[in-house]
Design an enzyme around this catalytic site. Structure first.
Site, mmCIF file in Angstrom:
data_model
loop_
_atom_site.group_PDB
_atom_site.id
_atom_site.type_symbol
_atom_site.label_atom_id
_atom_site.label_comp_id
_atom_site.label_asym_id
_atom_site.label_seq_id
_atom_site.Cartn_x
_atom_site.Cartn_y
_atom_site.Cartn_z
ATOM 1 N N GLY A 100 8.809 -5.107 6.473
ATOM 2 C CA GLY A 100 9.291 -3.777 6.853
ATOM 3 C C GLY A 100 9.219 -2.758 5.739
ATOM 4 N N GLY A 102 10.455 -1.247 3.034
ATOM 5 C CA GLY A 102 11.508 -1.503 2.060
ATOM 6 C C GLY A 102 11.800 -0.329 1.158
ATOM 7 N N LYS A 122 8.145 7.902 0.111
ATOM 8 C CA LYS A 122 8.125 6.616 -0.580
ATOM 9 C C LYS A 122 8.994 6.740 -1.824
ATOM 10 C CE LYS A 122 5.097 3.024 -2.403
ATOM 11 N NZ LYS A 122 3.684 2.594 -2.587
ATOM 12 N N ASP A 134 15.690 -1.947 -4.490
ATOM 13 C CA ASP A 134 16.532 -0.751 -4.387
ATOM 14 C C ASP A 134 15.921 0.360 -3.544
ATOM 15 O OD1 ASP A 134 14.531 0.232 -6.031
ATOM 16 O OD2 ASP A 134 15.759 0.205 -7.849
ATOM 17 N N GLY A 135 14.682 0.167 -3.083
ATOM 18 C CA GLY A 135 14.044 1.172 -2.241
ATOM 19 C C GLY A 135 13.560 2.402 -2.981
ATOM 20 N N ARG A 199 0.670 -1.056 10.869
ATOM 21 C CA ARG A 199 -0.201 -1.988 10.170
ATOM 22 C C ARG A 199 -0.265 -3.309 10.912
ATOM 23 N NH1 ARG A 199 2.753 -1.112 5.319
ATOM 24 N NH2 ARG A 199 2.693 1.073 5.880
ATOM 25 N N ASP A 270 0.412 -6.865 5.848
ATOM 26 C CA ASP A 270 1.322 -5.731 6.018
ATOM 27 C C ASP A 270 0.792 -4.490 5.308
ATOM 28 O OD1 ASP A 270 2.067 -7.481 3.725
ATOM 29 O OD2 ASP A 270 3.405 -5.829 3.242
ATOM 30 N N ASN A 271 -0.320 -4.623 4.581
ATOM 31 C CA ASN A 271 -0.945 -3.483 3.909
ATOM 32 C C ASN A 271 -2.270 -3.096 4.559
ATOM 33 O OD1 ASN A 271 1.135 -3.380 2.023
ATOM 34 N ND2 ASN A 271 0.077 -4.715 0.576
#
Length: 521
Positions: A100, A102, A122, A134-135, A199, A270-271
């Site tokens: 997901g 993140g 981002k 920590d995102g 994706r 996922d990319n």
């Protein structure tokens, strides 16, 4: 600041019922609502004029307080509901389960001139998918993403885009090489833009959980929004056509990567964009010396799964995982296998066609495959700068084959090594190349002009990005703008910027950020 906001993803698809921003497994949902984290002292560093225009915004808009706040996560526009997407994925060949967004938060969707765009931050804080992270994002990785996504667009490579780059005003703790040496760095936020951030892993997560209902809902949505030409009535055949188109888009993207010497570095499922766009600029790199075995990713250093020469194979492997995810909707193994087989065949055809274009060959001759293979072998014999070699090859004169080495001599890192048997092999290849060019109905000048439209003079070399990062760490952001403008015209001579058309300096050979990058980069 007026935007034509038309949210679809978070309107049409099932949402996570929980509004808590806590790490958790999110089931039967395509996304979770989440609010960006407010920052201490945001400062806008750069904005892409092209993306402003694409969104229907003006330069004046970009200088407004609202723009700064919205695209650093400090303000949520009225009637918008930011969210993070749920997806899974294979990482380095192993199923990782739920991943997901993140450290990405989708703000809203905009439509301008009939073109839809999703705007995403981002580095704007944690989400339910942040796991132990920590995102947030740091300035160095944000500069790399901002510059590269726009540079790739101007190279003609399918890519997601970037709208803006900003400092958050916060410090972020990072371990650059995952070796226990953590340090605080400047925090930053990039506003990313794409027609979709879906994706392969977006579909894999539901197939893995045997949640075929949500899988079908998401695939139907994808087809209606992004592949509407496949028709309004969706059948198993429609799903197969959808998969075929994704395969073709993926192939086209990777051929472009190979053409310009781009190595993604982390081709996890996922990319991989469902639209065949380059997505998630992490530990990417540009070939300096032509090397099929090179990878920029320290995490991949041992097995080199994502090395330059293996990117086409990984594209196929990833498509196989997507085929497995879509199988419950198609239930036709031979048909899916047929699409994958077509990828293999078509990639060989497309790759040879691409190499012909790099060599200035516009007709097809049976021996071209061997001419290309022998060239690639020669390029590996001694360290040869890929970008300079192909750009300067356009200066080759077909009636002067033994001057071929002179035309490309600036591309060799160790010119003295090009002697004896190595020199003889090069001269033999140039003679064959000259003979082949005699079969082309074009003059040397016409060939040069054509070659210079596919062989860039300027790419975002790793050391160039690192110089911009080093300067930015000291509060000097001028080089970001200089490189941004340079890379908008990668095929133009730009003689005033000739200093950037040079081999990697020796100081950058083993420098962190130039030759060694991690997923935190």
């Amino acid at each position: 600041m007026k935007l034509n906001i038309k949210d679809k993803f978070n309107v049409a698809l099932p949402a996570d019922p929980s509004l808590e921003n806590t790490r958790r497994q999110v089931k039967n949902s395509c996304f979770s609502y989440v609010t960006p984290k407010k920052t201490a002292n945001p400062e806008l560093l750069h904005v892409s004029p092209e993306m402003l225009q694409n969104l229907g915004l003006t330069e004046a808009d970009s200088k407004s307080e609202t723009f700064l706040k919205v695209f650093t996560g400090n303000q949520v526009l009225p009637n918008t509901k930011p969210y993070a997407m749920c997806y899974g994925g294979h990482q380095f060949g192993n199923w990782a389960g739920q991943l997901g967004d993140g450290r990405a938060i989708n703000l809203f969707e905009v439509e301008h001139n009939s073109q839809p765009w999703i705007l995403q931050l981002k580095g704007a804080g944690e989400t339910p998918y942040s796991r132990t992270a920590d995102g947030l994002a740091v300035l160095r990785s944000s500069i790399r993403e901002y510059l590269c996504s726009e540079a790739m667009y101007h190279l003609g490579v399918p890519t997601t885009r970037a709208l803006s780059l900003a400092l958050s005003g916060n410090k972020v703790l990072r371990d650059v090489l995952y070796n226990g040496n953590s340090a605080y760095e400047k925090g930053a936020v990039v506003a990313r833009v794409s027609p979709s951030f879906l994706r392969f892993g977006s579909y894999q997560i539901f197939a893995a959980r045997q949640d075929n209902e949500t899988l079908k809902t998401l695939v139907d949505f994808t087809i209606k929004q992004h592949f509407s030409h496949l028709g309004n009535i969706i059948t198993p055949e429609t799903y197969l056509e959808f998969f075929k188109e994704v395969s073709e888009l993926t192939l086209d993207m990777i051929v472009h990567w190979q053409r310009v010497g781009f190595v993604h570095g982390v081709m996890n499922t996922d990319n991989m964009s469902i639209l065949g766009l380059t997505i998630d600029y992490g530990p990417y790199g540009w070939l300096e010396g032509f090397d099929y075995g090179w990878t920029p990713n320290t995490t991949d250093k041992q097995h080199k799964r994502y090395r330059y020469g293996n990117q086409p194979n990984i594209g196929l492997w990833n498509l196989m995982q997507l085929a497995n995810a879509l199988y419950p909707l198609i239930e036709d193994v031979p048909a899916l296998e047929g699409v994958l087989e077509a990828y293999k065949t078509n990639f060989d055809i497309a790759s040879l066609s691409m190499m012909r274009s790099k060599l200035g060959l516009r007709t097809e001759v049976d021996g071209d495959k061997f001419l290309v293979q022998d060239l690639e072998e020669q390029l590996h014999v001694t360290e040869t700068d890929m970008t300079i070699f192909f750009r300067n090859l356009s200066d080759f004169k077909k009636d002067e084959p033994f001057n071929g080495l002179k035309a490309v001599e600036d591309s060799f890192y160790m010119p003295k090594e090009v002697s004896g048997a190595i020199e003889e092999k090069w001269n033999d290849w140039f003679q064959r190349y000259a003979t082949r060019l005699e079969q082309e109905p074009f003059s040397d000048e016409e060939r040069k002009e054509k070659m210079n439209t596919v062989n860039p003079k300027y790419v975002l070399r790793n050391y160039m990005a690192q110089l911009a990062i080093d300067a930015a760490d000291k509060g000097n952001y001028k080089l970001i703008d200089e490189l941004f403008l340079l890379l908008k015209q990668p095929y133009s001579e730009q003689s005033e910027h000739q200093k950037w058309f040079s081999k990697r300096p020796e100081w950058a050979r083993n420098k962190v950020g130039c030759s060694m990058l991690s997923c935190s980069s």
